[in-house]
Write a protein that holds these residues in place. Structure first.
Motif, mmCIF file in Angstrom:
data_model
loop_
_atom_site.group_PDB
_atom_site.id
_atom_site.type_symbol
_atom_site.label_atom_id
_atom_site.label_comp_id
_atom_site.label_asym_id
_atom_site.label_seq_id
_atom_site.Cartn_x
_atom_site.Cartn_y
_atom_site.Cartn_z
ATOM 1 N N LEU A 83 0.817 -1.207 0.000
ATOM 2 C CA LEU A 83 0.000 0.000 0.000
ATOM 3 C C LEU A 83 0.858 1.268 0.000
ATOM 4 N N TYR A 84 2.007 1.163 0.669
ATOM 5 C CA TYR A 84 2.827 2.367 0.840
ATOM 6 C C TYR A 84 3.778 2.606 -0.328
ATOM 7 N N LYS A 85 3.938 1.578 -1.142
ATOM 8 C CA LYS A 85 4.964 1.644 -2.170
ATOM 9 C C LYS A 85 4.857 2.866 -3.082
ATOM 10 N N PRO A 86 3.662 3.154 -3.612
ATOM 11 C CA PRO A 86 3.587 4.300 -4.528
ATOM 12 C C PRO A 86 3.995 5.617 -3.876
ATOM 13 N N GLY A 227 -7.480 8.138 -2.586
ATOM 14 C CA GLY A 227 -8.576 7.370 -2.006
ATOM 15 C C GLY A 227 -8.552 7.297 -0.490
ATOM 16 N N ASP A 228 -9.683 6.885 0.061
ATOM 17 C CA ASP A 228 -9.809 6.796 1.513
ATOM 18 C C ASP A 228 -8.911 5.728 2.120
ATOM 19 N N VAL A 229 -8.611 4.687 1.338
ATOM 20 C CA VAL A 229 -7.808 3.607 1.903
ATOM 21 C C VAL A 229 -6.475 4.147 2.403
ATOM 22 N N VAL A 230 -5.812 4.907 1.517
ATOM 23 C CA VAL A 230 -4.515 5.461 1.884
ATOM 24 C C VAL A 230 -4.667 6.443 3.041
ATOM 25 N N VAL A 231 -5.630 7.333 2.902
ATOM 26 C CA VAL A 231 -5.788 8.383 3.904
ATOM 27 C C VAL A 231 -6.077 7.783 5.279
ATOM 28 N N ASN A 232 -6.967 6.817 5.313
ATOM 29 C CA ASN A 232 -7.306 6.231 6.605
ATOM 30 C C ASN A 232 -6.141 5.461 7.206
ATOM 31 N N ARG A 233 -5.404 4.786 6.339
ATOM 32 C CA ARG A 233 -4.286 4.014 6.851
ATOM 33 C C ARG A 233 -3.247 4.948 7.483
ATOM 34 N N LEU A 234 -2.954 6.039 6.752
ATOM 35 C CA LEU A 234 -1.971 6.981 7.291
ATOM 36 C C LEU A 234 -2.490 7.637 8.563
ATOM 37 N N ASP A 390 -8.420 4.311 -4.529
ATOM 38 C CA ASP A 390 -8.426 3.046 -3.794
ATOM 39 C C ASP A 390 -8.060 1.860 -4.663
ATOM 40 N N GLU A 391 -8.583 1.826 -5.911
ATOM 41 C CA GLU A 391 -8.310 0.640 -6.728
ATOM 42 C C GLU A 391 -6.847 0.625 -7.195
ATOM 43 N N HIS A 396 -7.147 -5.072 -4.169
ATOM 44 C CA HIS A 396 -8.132 -6.005 -3.622
ATOM 45 C C HIS A 396 -9.234 -5.298 -2.864
ATOM 46 N N HIS A 397 -9.115 -4.006 -2.845
ATOM 47 C CA HIS A 397 -10.086 -3.244 -2.079
ATOM 48 C C HIS A 397 -11.461 -3.324 -2.729
ATOM 49 N N LYS A 398 -12.449 -3.595 -1.896
ATOM 50 C CA LYS A 398 -13.811 -3.629 -2.435
ATOM 51 C C LYS A 398 -14.559 -2.457 -1.841
ATOM 52 N N SER A 399 -15.095 -1.650 -2.737
ATOM 53 C CA SER A 399 -15.793 -0.491 -2.185
ATOM 54 C C SER A 399 -17.289 -0.749 -2.115
#
Ligand code: SF4
Ligand code: SF4
Lengths: 399, 244
Positions: A83-86, A227-234, A390-391, A396-399
Motif C-alpha cells: 500500500l505504501y509503495k507508490p 482514495g480513503d484507503v490510503v488516507v485512513n491508513r496513514l 483506492d483501486e 483487492h479493495h472492495k468499495s
C-alpha cells in the motif's frame, strides 16, 4: 497494476502564489540571519544561560521530523507493505527536504556560520556533534541513492536494499540527535536513558504528520485522486505514533519524578509557575496529543480529511512545543552545582528567555525552505503517482 | 573590531600555547616542538592547578580577583549585551549549607578539568586541553555552536554576543565564538602567576604544578582537606577548594 508517476504541472496561479509565499518567508529568514549575525547574538533572546534558543527548537524539530518522514518508504521497502509503495518517492523527498531545512537553521544560528568549512573538515571523533554532521551528510547521500534506485527502472531491484540501509541509517541518525542531550551530564533535564528512543518515536509522529499534510495538499491542489484507503491508513498510523509519543513522555516524566535528584527539574516542568508547565499541559499534551487523537479516532470523523489535516497540524505544533520544553526549559532550570547547598548569589534561578522575532523568522524560514524544495521537485521530477485512488493503491479493495 | 588579531598575531603574542593550538589545527602532534620552543615547556609532566581557601578569602578578595581578571582580559564591558549575555570568566558565588547554615563565598571560573566535557563535545577540536592541563578555546576553530556551554557543569563559558573593541593584546576574543578562563596561560608560560592569583597576594589562593612534589600547592593539598566542585562527576578539576 503499474503505478504511473507524473510531475505536477505547476503553472497555476495557486502554484505561483505558494512559491511566492514561501519565498517571502525565506527572504524574511535571511534578513533575520543578517540582522543576528551582523549585530551578534545580543539582539536575540539567547544568553549565556539559554545558549540554544528558538532556532535550535525548529532545527531539531525538522531534523527529527525528517527521519520520520522516511517511514512511509521504509514500511514499503523494509516491511514490504504494498500500500505504501507508490508513496515511497514522496516520502524520501519530504525527508530530504525537512533535513535540509533543519540543517539550514542550525548552520545559520552558529556564531560563525562562515566557518562551516571548519565544521566539515575538523572532526573531533569523540564529539557526538561531529558524528551527527557525518550522519546528516550520509543520510543525504543514502536517501538520494535510494530515490535514484526507485526512479531508475534498471535499478528498481536494488531499491529495497537501499531502503533497508536508509532505514537503518535513519534510526542511528535520530538516536544520534537524541544523544546530543545524553552527553550533557550536568543538566538534569536530560538525564534520562529514555531520551533516545523517545526521539525516535517523536520522529515517527512529526515526520508522518508532515507527510500527510504534503500528500493531501498536493493531491487536492492538482486534482489527483486520493482514495480513503490510503488516507485512513496513514491517519491510523499517525494516531498510533501520537499515542506512543505520549506513552514515552509519561514514562520519562514519571520515572524522573521518582528519582529524587531529578524531582526538582520535573516539578519545574510539570507543575511550576513558569510558562513551561502551561506549554506542557495545554500545548504538548492537550493540543499536540489528546485533541489530534480524538480527531483521528472519533468514528464520526473517519475519512474526514479536514480533521485529519487539522490533527496533523496540531501534532506539528505540539512537536515544536515539546522541543521548546526540552531544549529551552531544560536549560532554564539551573544546574545543581552544589548538591546539598543553596546558592544565594552568583548563579541559579530560572533563566529568562524571550525569543526574538528574528529567531522565530529563522525557524519558520527553515520550514519554508523544506516546503519550497518539495514544491519545486514535484514539479520537475515524477515523484507523485498520477492516482492514489483506492483501486490503484489497493487492488483487492472492495468499495 | 578596532583591533583584529589574526592567526599570525596570535602566534606572535603567545608562545607555547600557540604551538599546541597550531598543532590541533593542522592535525599533527607538535607537542615536542612546543616543549622546545620555550624554557617553560608545555608537557604532561606538569599539571597546573589552583587551590582556593574559602575560609581565608574575603569577599573583597574575591571581588578583587574578578576585577583583576576583567582587567587582564577585557571581558565584561560589552556595550550591548544584557546581564546574562555579557562575558563572565570568573564570578563570585555565595552558597549556604542547607544543614549547617554556613555561608561561604568563593570564586568560580573554568575548573580546568582533566576530563573536560567541553572538549569531549566540541565538534571541531576548538575546545582543547593542553598537555599541562590548561583548557582553552582556539577561537580560530570555534564555529560558535555553543555545545561546550551546554556541556560545562560549571557554567564557566561565555559566548561573545557582539563586536568587541579595545581588545587586550594577549587575549584575542571574537564575536560569535566561545571563551572562558585561560588560567592566564600567557602569563603562566612566562613563569608568572595568573592575574586573579596575583591580585590576592596571600596563601588564600595558591597556584602551581599539582604534580610537582615540591610545589606549595602539592604540599598544601597533602596537608589540608580540599574538595572539587561536583566531584561526583569525576572530572578531576585543576581548581580545588578548601573550606567548602
Ligand atoms: S570547567 Fe567547564 S569549561 Fe572548564 S574545563 Fe571543565 S567543562 Fe570545560
Ligand atoms: S562553541 Fe566553539 S569551542 Fe564550543 S563546542 Fe562549539 S566549536 Fe567547540
Amino acid at each position: 497494476m503499474n503505478i504511473r508517476y507524473e510531475q505536477i504541472q505547476g503553472r497555476s496561479l495557486g502554484f505561483y502564489a505558494l512559491v511566492a509565499g514561501l519565498g517571502v518567508l525565506i527572504l524574511a529568514a535571511l534578513g533575520a540571519v543578517w540582522h543576528m549575525e551582523h549585530n551578534g547574538h545580543w539582539v536575540t533572546g539567547m544568553s549565556n544561560r539559554i545558549v540554544w534558543g528558538m532556532p535550535h527548537v525548529f532545527a531539531l524539530f525538522l531534523i527529527v521530523a525528517a527521519s520520520g518522514a522516511l517511514n512511509v518508504a521504509s514500511i514499503s521497502s523494509v516491511f514490504n507493505k504494498k500500500l505504501y509503495k507508490p508513496m515511497s518517492r514522496l516520502s524520501g523527498l519530504v525527508s530530504l527536504a525537512l533535513l535540509a531545512g533543519g540543517l539550514m537553521i542550525l548552520v545559520l544560528d552558529l556564531g560563525r556560520p562562515d566557518r562551516l568549512i571548519v565544521a566539515m573538515t575538523e572532526y573531533n571523533f569523540k564529539s557526538i556533534f561531529a558524528w551527527n554532521i557525518i550522519l546528516y551528510n550520509g543520510f543525504f547521500v543514502i536517501v538520494a541513492i535510494y530515490l535514484w534506485m526507485m526512479f531508475e527502472r534498471r535499478m528498481n531491484k536494488f531499491s529495497s536494499k537501499a531502503g533497508l540501509s536508509a532505514f537503518t541509517w535513519r534510526l542511528i541518525l535520530t538516536t544520534g540527535t537524541g544523544s546530543i542531550f545524553g552527553f550533557l551530564v550536568a543538566r538534569q533535564a536530560y538525564d534520562a536513558v529514555i531520551m533516545a528512543p523517545m526521539f525516535i518515536i517523536m520522529s515517527f509522529a512529526f515526520g508522518l504528520a508532515f507527510f500527510i499534510l504534503i500528500l493531501m495538499a498536493s493531491y487536492k491542489w492538482t486534482d489527483r485522486p486520493l482514495g480513503d484507503v490510503v488516507v485512513n491508513r496513514l491517519g491510523n498510523l499517525l494516531g498510533v505514533f501520537v499515542a506512543a509519543v505520549m506513552y514515552f513522555v509519561a514514562v520519562k516524566h514519571l520515572g524522573n519524578l521518582y528519582l529524587a535528584e531529578n524531582a526538582g527539574v520535573e516539578n519545574f516542568i510539570l507543575f511550576g509557575e513558569y510558562v513551561y508547565s502551561d506549554l506542557f499541559w495545554y500545548g504538548q499534551i492537550i493540543l499536540g496529543g489528546l485533541i489530534p487523537m480524538a480527531l483521528i479516532y472519533h468514528p464520526a470523523l473517519r475519512s474526514n480529511r479536514s480533521t485529519l489535516g487539522l490533527a496533523s497540524v496540531l501534532v506539528l505544533i505540539g512537536g515544536v512545543i515539546q522541543l521548546y520544553i526540552i531544549i529551552v526549559g531544560g536549560q532554564a532550570y539551573p544546574m545543581e552545582m552544589f548538591p546539598g547547598k543553596e546558592i544565594l548569589e552568583g548563579y541559579g534561578g530560572i533563566a529568562a528567555y524571550t525569543p526574538s522575532l528574528a529567531e522565530i523568522m529563522l525557524g519558520v524560514g527553515g520550514i519554508a525552505v523544506a516546503l519550497i524544495a518539495v514544491t519545486f521537485l514535484v514539479k520537475f521530477l515524477p515523484f507523485l503517482p498520477e492516482s492514489l485512488a483506492d483501486e490503484v493503491s489497493d487492488p483487492h479493495h472492495k468499495s | 573590531m578596532s583591533k583584529t588579531l589574526n592567526r599570525r598575531d596570535f602566534i606572535k603574542t603567545t608562545t607555547a600555547t600557540t604551538a599546541s593550538v597550531a598543532t590541533i589545527a593542522s592535525g599533527i602532534t607538535l607537542t615536542t616542538f612546543a616543549a622546545n620552543a620555550n624554557e617553560n615547556p608545555v608537557t604532561n609532566e606538569k599539571r597546573w592547578g589552583m587551590l582556593i581557601d574559602t575560609n581565608r578569602l574575603t569577599e573583597a578578595n574575591i571581588d578583587g580577583m574578578v576585577t583583576a581578571c576583567k582587567k587582564e582580559h577585557g571581558w565584561g564591558s560589552e556595550a550591548h549585551s544584557t546581564g546574562d549575555q555579557k562575558s563572565n570568566w570568573i564570578r563570585k558565588l555565595k552558597v549556604k549549607d542547607k544543614a549547617t547554615g554556613k555561608v561561604t563565598s568563593l570564586p568560580l571560573m573554568c575548573q580546568h578539568c582533566e576530563e573536560p566535557p567541553c572538549v569531549d563535545v566540541c565538534p571541531t577540536n576548538a575546545s582543547m586541553k593542553r598537555e599541562d592541563g590548561i583548557v582553552l578555546v582556539d577561537r580560530h576553530l570555534c564555529i560558535g555552536c555553543r555545545y561546550c556551554m551546554m556541556a560545562c557543569p560549571y557554567d564557566a563559558r561565555s559566548f561573545v554576543h557582539e563586536d568587541l573593541t579595545d581588545q587586550k593584546e594577549d587575549m584575542p576574543r571574537g564575536k560569535g565564538t566561545v571563551e572562558s578562563c585561560t588560567l592566564c596561560v600567557h602569563k603562566v608560560d612566562k613563569g608568572e602567576a595568573p592575574a586573579c592569583v596575583a591580585s590576592v597576594n596571600s596563601d588564600a589562593v595558591i597556584f602551581g604544578d599539582l604534580y610537582d612534589a615540591n610545589s606549595k600547592i602539592n604540599q598544601t593539598l597533602k596537608k589540608v582537606q580540599s574538595a572539587q566542585i561536583r566531584a561526583d562527576l569525576n572530572l578531576n578539576t585543576g581548581v580545588r577548594y578548601s573550606g567548602i
